[in-house]
Design a protein around this motif. Sequence first.
Motif, short mmCIF file in Angstrom:
data_model
loop_
_atom_site.label_atom_id
_atom_site.label_comp_id
_atom_site.label_asym_id
_atom_site.label_seq_id
_atom_site.Cartn_x
_atom_site.Cartn_y
_atom_site.Cartn_z
N GLY A 107 -45.80 -6.69 -19.58
CA GLY A 107 -44.51 -6.92 -20.69
C GLY A 107 -44.22 -8.00 -20.57
O GLY A 107 -44.90 -8.28 -20.97
N ARG A 108 -43.41 -8.41 -20.45
CA ARG A 108 -42.82 -9.92 -20.56
C ARG A 108 -42.50 -10.72 -18.95
O ARG A 108 -42.71 -11.72 -19.04
CB ARG A 108 -41.07 -10.13 -21.20
N ASP A 109 -41.84 -9.72 -18.49
CA ASP A 109 -40.97 -10.98 -17.42
C ASP A 109 -41.40 -9.71 -15.86
O ASP A 109 -41.52 -9.81 -14.57
CB ASP A 109 -40.19 -10.96 -16.59
N ILE A 110 -42.76 -9.72 -16.20
CA ILE A 110 -43.70 -8.45 -15.13
C ILE A 110 -44.03 -9.33 -13.61
O ILE A 110 -43.33 -9.45 -12.47
CB ILE A 110 -44.67 -8.01 -15.30
N GLY A 111 -44.51 -10.33 -13.58
CA GLY A 111 -45.25 -11.87 -13.19
C GLY A 111 -43.74 -12.31 -12.16
O GLY A 111 -44.29 -12.87 -11.66
N THR A 112 -42.77 -12.82 -13.66
CA THR A 112 -41.41 -13.78 -12.73
C THR A 112 -41.14 -12.48 -12.46
O THR A 112 -40.34 -13.45 -11.00
CB THR A 112 -41.52 -14.26 -14.05
N VAL A 113 -40.28 -11.66 -12.16
CA VAL A 113 -39.03 -10.79 -12.44
C VAL A 113 -39.23 -9.49 -11.69
O VAL A 113 -38.78 -9.44 -10.34
CB VAL A 113 -38.32 -11.04 -13.32
N VAL A 114 -40.78 -8.61 -12.00
CA VAL A 114 -40.65 -7.39 -11.74
C VAL A 114 -40.85 -6.82 -10.19
O VAL A 114 -41.00 -6.16 -9.45
CB VAL A 114 -41.04 -6.53 -12.80
N LEU A 115 -42.23 -7.77 -10.98
CA LEU A 115 -42.67 -7.76 -8.97
C LEU A 115 -43.73 -9.09 -8.97
O LEU A 115 -45.47 -9.31 -9.67
CB LEU A 115 -44.58 -6.60 -9.57
N PRO A 116 -43.06 -10.30 -8.52
CA PRO A 116 -43.29 -11.75 -8.01
C PRO A 116 -44.08 -11.97 -7.58
O PRO A 116 -45.00 -12.65 -6.60
CB PRO A 116 -42.06 -12.09 -7.58
N GLU A 117 -44.43 -10.49 -6.05
CA GLU A 117 -45.53 -10.70 -5.50
C GLU A 117 -46.86 -9.87 -5.67
O GLU A 117 -48.07 -9.99 -4.92
CB GLU A 117 -44.74 -10.12 -4.48
N ALA A 118 -47.14 -9.67 -7.33
CA ALA A 118 -48.78 -9.55 -7.59
C ALA A 118 -49.43 -9.76 -7.11
O ALA A 118 -49.15 -11.41 -6.93
CB ALA A 118 -48.29 -8.75 -9.30
N ASP A 119 -50.55 -9.00 -7.35
CA ASP A 119 -52.18 -10.00 -6.62
C ASP A 119 -52.87 -10.70 -7.56
O ASP A 119 -53.19 -11.60 -7.82
CB ASP A 119 -52.34 -8.35 -5.86
N LEU A 120 -52.26 -10.26 -9.29
CA LEU A 120 -53.30 -10.70 -10.20
C LEU A 120 -52.10 -10.83 -10.94
O LEU A 120 -51.62 -9.74 -11.41
CB LEU A 120 -54.52 -10.44 -10.42
N LYS A 121 -51.97 -12.34 -11.93
CA LYS A 121 -50.83 -12.08 -12.80
C LYS A 121 -52.00 -12.81 -14.10
O LYS A 121 -52.79 -14.09 -13.74
CB LYS A 121 -49.88 -13.20 -12.60
N ILE A 122 -51.36 -12.59 -14.87
CA ILE A 122 -52.24 -12.99 -16.08
C ILE A 122 -51.36 -12.86 -17.18
O ILE A 122 -50.43 -11.98 -17.42
CB ILE A 122 -53.33 -11.58 -16.75
N TYR A 123 -51.46 -13.59 -17.92
CA TYR A 123 -50.22 -14.40 -19.23
C TYR A 123 -51.07 -14.25 -20.71
O TYR A 123 -52.43 -15.02 -20.32
CB TYR A 123 -49.68 -15.29 -19.22
#
Length: 225
Positions: free
Chosen positions: A134-150
């Motif tokens: 999406g657009r805001d998954i790593g910042t807002v929806v799932l900030p606790e994610a184990d791996l964030k890619i942009y």
Amino acid sequence: MTTPPSIITLDGPAASGKSTIGRRLADSLGYLFFDTGIMYRAVTWIALSRDMDVRDEDMMNQLAQTAKIDIRPPSKNDGRPCDVIIGEQDVTWDMRSSDVEANVSLISAYAGVRKALSQKQREIGLRGKVVMVGRDIGTVVLPEADLKIYLDASAEERAKRRYDEVIARGEKADYDEILKNMIERDHIDSTRAVAPLRPADDAVIINTDEPSAEQVFEQVLKLCK
Ligand code: DC
């Protein structure tokens, strides 16, 4: 082999390669692939098909809370990743129309729309073993994610990819129009007050202008291992 991260987020602007890479990654890890853009497009499609005023923020917020969007495994072999059903209607490709593209950024900037849809996305994401795009998954929806890619790429390259996709479906396309629309959407998505498009501080940023989809996939796979 170490255990791959359970919650993986993939954010970035339109046509930066998120769906292609995300789907392959989810397949190779045996994870759920969830494209959150579908939800914003589906709400937009419903509003347009009912001739609703997309500038009426309260009405759009209400619509996002009550919309019944059904996502099912693909029923046809025409390149669709899944079926999107609203009521009894298959809107999988209609949701990709230029009308929807021209209005989706406006609707997805409304705080109430975002709250309703992100809540559903978060519930699904927290179950784990998921690649959420999406657009805001790593910042807002799932900030606790184990791996964030942009994933990022120039507007010109992304417009070319969208143009090729439309032509491949046998539809007519105008590159300049697509590019203009892409730049407008980028602007609205990245300057909106709520959950603007931006990489999370701890995201790995990959530019997809030059490397092939294969090379980007390999790079992303390496990050998971
Ligand atoms: O990824 P896409 O082009 O299908 O997304 C359509 C629109 O939905 C995009 O212009 C912005 C919005 N969107 C969003 O605001 N937040 C998300 N997590 C996903 C999409």
